[in-house]
Design a protein around this motif. Structure first.
Motif, short mmCIF file in Angstrom:
data_model
loop_
_atom_site.label_atom_id
_atom_site.label_comp_id
_atom_site.label_asym_id
_atom_site.label_seq_id
_atom_site.Cartn_x
_atom_site.Cartn_y
_atom_site.Cartn_z
N HIS A 123 0.82 -1.21 0.00
CA HIS A 123 0.00 0.00 0.00
C HIS A 123 0.85 1.26 0.00
CE1 HIS A 123 -2.28 -3.26 2.04
NE2 HIS A 123 -3.25 -2.82 1.27
N GLN A 124 2.01 1.20 0.64
CA GLN A 124 2.92 2.33 0.73
C GLN A 124 4.35 1.85 0.52
OE1 GLN A 124 2.60 3.98 4.67
NE2 GLN A 124 0.89 5.31 4.13
N ALA A 125 5.21 2.79 0.12
CA ALA A 125 6.65 2.53 0.09
C ALA A 125 7.35 3.81 0.54
CB ALA A 125 7.12 2.13 -1.30
N PHE A 126 8.36 3.66 1.36
CA PHE A 126 9.11 4.84 1.80
C PHE A 126 9.72 5.56 0.60
CE2 PHE A 126 9.60 2.36 5.85
CZ PHE A 126 8.81 3.20 6.61
N ASN A 127 9.62 6.87 0.61
CA ASN A 127 10.12 7.68 -0.49
C ASN A 127 11.56 8.09 -0.18
OD1 ASN A 127 10.52 9.49 -2.57
ND2 ASN A 127 8.50 10.42 -2.38
N PHE A 128 12.48 7.14 -0.39
CA PHE A 128 13.88 7.42 -0.05
C PHE A 128 14.52 8.42 -1.00
CE2 PHE A 128 13.52 3.09 1.95
CZ PHE A 128 13.56 3.56 3.25
N ALA A 129 14.00 8.52 -2.22
CA ALA A 129 14.51 9.54 -3.14
C ALA A 129 14.29 10.92 -2.54
CB ALA A 129 13.83 9.42 -4.50
N TYR A 130 13.13 11.11 -1.92
CA TYR A 130 12.85 12.40 -1.27
C TYR A 130 13.75 12.60 -0.06
CZ TYR A 130 10.18 16.07 1.10
OH TYR A 130 9.80 17.24 1.72
N LEU A 131 13.89 11.56 0.76
CA LEU A 131 14.72 11.67 1.96
C LEU A 131 16.15 12.10 1.61
CD1 LEU A 131 14.85 9.17 4.90
CD2 LEU A 131 16.96 9.83 3.79
N MET A 132 16.70 11.56 0.54
CA MET A 132 18.11 11.80 0.22
C MET A 132 18.32 13.04 -0.65
SD MET A 132 19.41 9.50 2.02
CE MET A 132 21.11 9.88 1.60
N THR A 133 17.28 13.79 -0.97
CA THR A 133 17.43 14.97 -1.82
C THR A 133 18.11 16.10 -1.05
OG1 THR A 133 15.48 14.38 -3.10
CG2 THR A 133 16.19 16.67 -3.23
N ALA A 134 19.03 16.78 -1.72
CA ALA A 134 19.76 17.89 -1.11
C ALA A 134 18.83 19.07 -0.83
CB ALA A 134 20.91 18.33 -2.02
N TRP A 135 19.29 19.99 0.00
CA TRP A 135 18.52 21.19 0.34
C TRP A 135 18.65 22.19 -0.81
CZ3 TRP A 135 14.64 22.39 3.13
CH2 TRP A 135 14.38 23.70 3.51
N ASP A 136 17.84 21.97 -1.82
CA ASP A 136 17.92 22.74 -3.05
C ASP A 136 16.51 22.81 -3.64
OD1 ASP A 136 19.63 23.75 -5.52
OD2 ASP A 136 18.18 22.29 -6.29
N PRO A 137 16.01 24.01 -3.96
CA PRO A 137 14.60 24.10 -4.39
C PRO A 137 14.32 23.38 -5.70
CG PRO A 137 15.72 26.22 -4.63
CD PRO A 137 16.64 25.32 -3.86
N ALA A 138 15.26 23.44 -6.65
CA ALA A 138 15.02 22.77 -7.93
C ALA A 138 15.00 21.26 -7.75
CB ALA A 138 16.09 23.18 -8.94
N ALA A 139 15.94 20.75 -6.94
CA ALA A 139 16.00 19.30 -6.72
C ALA A 139 14.76 18.82 -5.98
CB ALA A 139 17.26 18.94 -5.94
N LEU A 140 14.31 19.58 -4.99
CA LEU A 140 13.12 19.19 -4.25
C LEU A 140 11.88 19.23 -5.14
CD1 LEU A 140 13.78 20.90 -0.83
CD2 LEU A 140 13.41 18.46 -1.19
N ARG A 141 11.77 20.26 -5.96
CA ARG A 141 10.61 20.34 -6.85
C ARG A 141 10.59 19.15 -7.80
NH1 ARG A 141 7.85 25.34 -10.07
NH2 ARG A 141 6.82 24.11 -11.68
N GLU A 142 11.77 18.77 -8.29
CA GLU A 142 11.83 17.64 -9.22
C GLU A 142 11.38 16.34 -8.56
OE1 GLU A 142 15.06 15.33 -12.12
OE2 GLU A 142 15.70 17.01 -10.87
#
Length: 575
Positions: A290-309
């Motif tokens: 039903h769910q999966a941890f979003n590790f791509a989000y967890l490991m994203t740098a503190w950067d607005p473009a990267a977070l938006r992507e």
């Protein structure tokens, strides 16, 4: 059973309890279920929807409970089944659901099955429950292949046969005390269906599934060289023979069908470390998890473009297969985000006194508060790790002699491992062990600075991180932000991340200069504002007073992902 699309877990905020570090009622310096029960009203006050317990099943604790010896009992370190039942009843009485950790990839060497395997002959049914192989070399003296343990060193351990001669090798993708099960054996599959029933019958609301990507190993078990940039838990190793094999989906379809026979929308959440959102989404297709941890989000740098992507990608991939996006910033395996967000990327082996870069204590708190303010406004479900609501940083200066993560020992101290995020959390500033244990004992040493983070101190401070979390969780529920569609705001500059969710506008300032906020009432802010301006590393929620934004008014498009190439590699997973 709720109507499809209305299940509780689609928007839930779930709080991770790491039992040995949460609250200690016995005084032995290790947290327990009775301690957790004593603190349950604090959890209700925080405003969470569910708790997830990291492993508390019977274990010799070589890897903090992830080496399970008996899947149907509580380890005496944490209490008894009666203690668990008491917590479950108290949680349910407060409207809090309970998810338990299940570790199906491997057991403990002290599990009855493994002891039987050691006593049995090569090729026996007892050994076939695990992954035993003859060694290579003239006398079988070399491991069967070159696979490496996630904790360092070879993933194979040689046994001594009952007659005293050197024998076969068994696979352990983690510590040598954690032999991997053979999930191609139907006996193993039936056993775990029985284990699921045991806990479901007790009333648990679901399972977080450890190493959900790893149960099936590629037939042949040929050599494999991990790439240098394999990432946490090998998440970027796209060709791994022990990660994401197609047959694993058959297992989770069986589990899904079993959970569907129980009322209450029971949930399966996958710990699946995989390279992309699309590949992780394969684990949460209809009829699987039903769910999966979003590790791509967890490991994203503190950067607005990267977070938006990564947010856009997540809100495309998961809804495309009928699942919610699931957001997370910290857990028991990674550096706490109050420290990590100040660090260079890819420093994922823990941090200690000899690390090349050590952020100053407290330097990442503003970013951590802003990151949470963004996360809790996103559609879908979110996971919180105990202590993050207090703004706890990673503990860096744990003495070598006190470190207990097997990673530290297996790499001779080259990798610090995960102890720094597992230090027992503070409750009362002036109490022994900051209220964690009345005896003052603590299985990992607490920093003196943690008294300032104690829950009683933060509860009394309206500007504290605890009260920020309480406000965000209350407003998230009030505005129903978990069940909506995100719409990006594009005209505020490159150093800004901004979006609408229903009648709330979220703005985060990544730039060096204060940012004027849109007109409207500020609902919550991660830090103090100056003349309606948002300082750097600060985020705010603003009530625009406008028409609620929903699917009919646009937003991140929810379109079916093109999974053709993925299915070719991972299998179609069709029911």
């Amino acid at each position: 059973m709720s109507a499809a699309g209305s299940e509780w877990w689609r928007e839930a905020v779930i709080y991770q309890i790491y039992p040995r570090s949460f609250a200690d009622a016995s005084g032995d310096g290790v947290g327990d279920l009775a301690g957790a029960l004593r603190r349950i009203d604090d959890l209700a006050d925080l405003g969470i929807d569910a708790v997830w317990f990291s492993p508390f099943m019977r274990s010799p604790q070589h890897d903090a409970g992830y080496d399970v010896a008996d899947y149907r009992d509580i380890d005496p370190l944490f209490g008894t089944l009666a203690d668990f039942d008491a917590f479950l009843a108290a949680a349910h009485a407060r409207g809090i659901r309970v998810i338990v950790d299940l570790v199906p990839n491997h057991s403990s060497v002290e599990h009855a099955w493994f002891r039987e395997a050691l006593a049995a002959a090569p090729g026996s049914p007892e050994r076939d429950r695990y992954l035993f192989q003859d060694g290579r070399g003239a006398h079988g003296e070399l491991p069967p292949n070159n696979w490496e343990s996630e904790f360092g060193g070879s993933a194979w351990e040689r046994i001594e046969e009952p007659d005293g001669t050197p024998g076969q090798w068994y696979l352990h993708l983690f510590d040598s005390s954690q032999p991997d099960f053979n999930w191609r054996n139907p006996v193993v599959r039936e056993e775990f269906l029985s284990i699921l029933r045991f806990w479901l019958d007790r009333g648990v609301d679901g399972f977080r599934v450890d190493v959900a990507h790893g149960l099936i190993k590629k037939e042949g078990m040929a050599d494999h060289q991990k790439p240098e940039n394999a990432g946490p838990m090998g998440s970027r190793d796209d060709l791994s023979p022990y990660r994401g094999q197609p047959e694993v989906h058959e297992i989770y379809r069986e589990w899904h069908d079993l959970l569907a026979t129980y009322d209450g929308d029971r949930v399966l959440c996958a710990e699946a470390w995989l390279p992309t959102s699309d590949k992780t989404a394969l684990w949460v297709r209809s009829g699987e998890m039903h769910q999966a941890f979003n590790f791509a989000y967890l490991m994203t740098a503190w950067d607005p473009a990267a977070l938006r992507e990564v947010i856009t990608d997540s809100l495309r991939a998961y809804p495309a297969v009928g699942a919610p996006a699931t957001w997370v910033l910290s857990n028991h395996d990674v550096i706490r985000h109050a420290t990590r967000l100040m660090m260079p990327p890819d420093q994922d082996d823990g941090i200690g006194p000899r690390s090349p870069f050590i952020p100053a204590e407290g330097s990442g708190l503003a970013r951590a508060r802003a990151a949470t303010t963004i996360m809790l406004a996103l559609p879908g479900s979110a996971y919180l790790y105990q202590g993050e609501e207090l703004g706890l940083p990673e503990v860096v200066d744990i003495p070598d002699a006190d470190r207990q993560d097997p990673t530290f020992a297996r790499t001779a101290g080259r990798r610090y491992g995960r102890d720094g995020c597992r230090v027992p959390i503070p409750w009362e500033a002036d109490a022994p062990a900051c209220g964690f244990s009345a005896s003052g004992e603590s299985w990992l040493p607490q920093p003196a600075s943690w008294a300032a983070h104690a829950r009683d101190a933060e509860r009394a401070d309206p500007r504290s991180t605890l009260n920020l979390y309480r406000r965000l969780l209350a407003e998230r529920r009030e505005h129903r932000l978990g069940r909506s569609v995100l719409v990006w705001v594009d005209d505020m500059g490159d150093d800004v991340l901004a979006f609408h969710n229903r009648d709330v506008t979220v703005v985060a300032n990544f730039g060096a200069e204060p940012l004027p906020l849109p007109s409207g009432t500020v609902i919550a802010a991660s830090g103090p504002l100056v003349d309606h301006h948002l300082p750097t590393d600060t985020a705010a929620w603003i009530d625009t007073g406008g028409v609620p934004i929903g699917p009919e008014t646009g937003g991140v498009p929810i379109v079916r992902a093109d999974l053709e190439d993925l299915l070719e590699h991972y299998g179609d997973g069709a029911a």
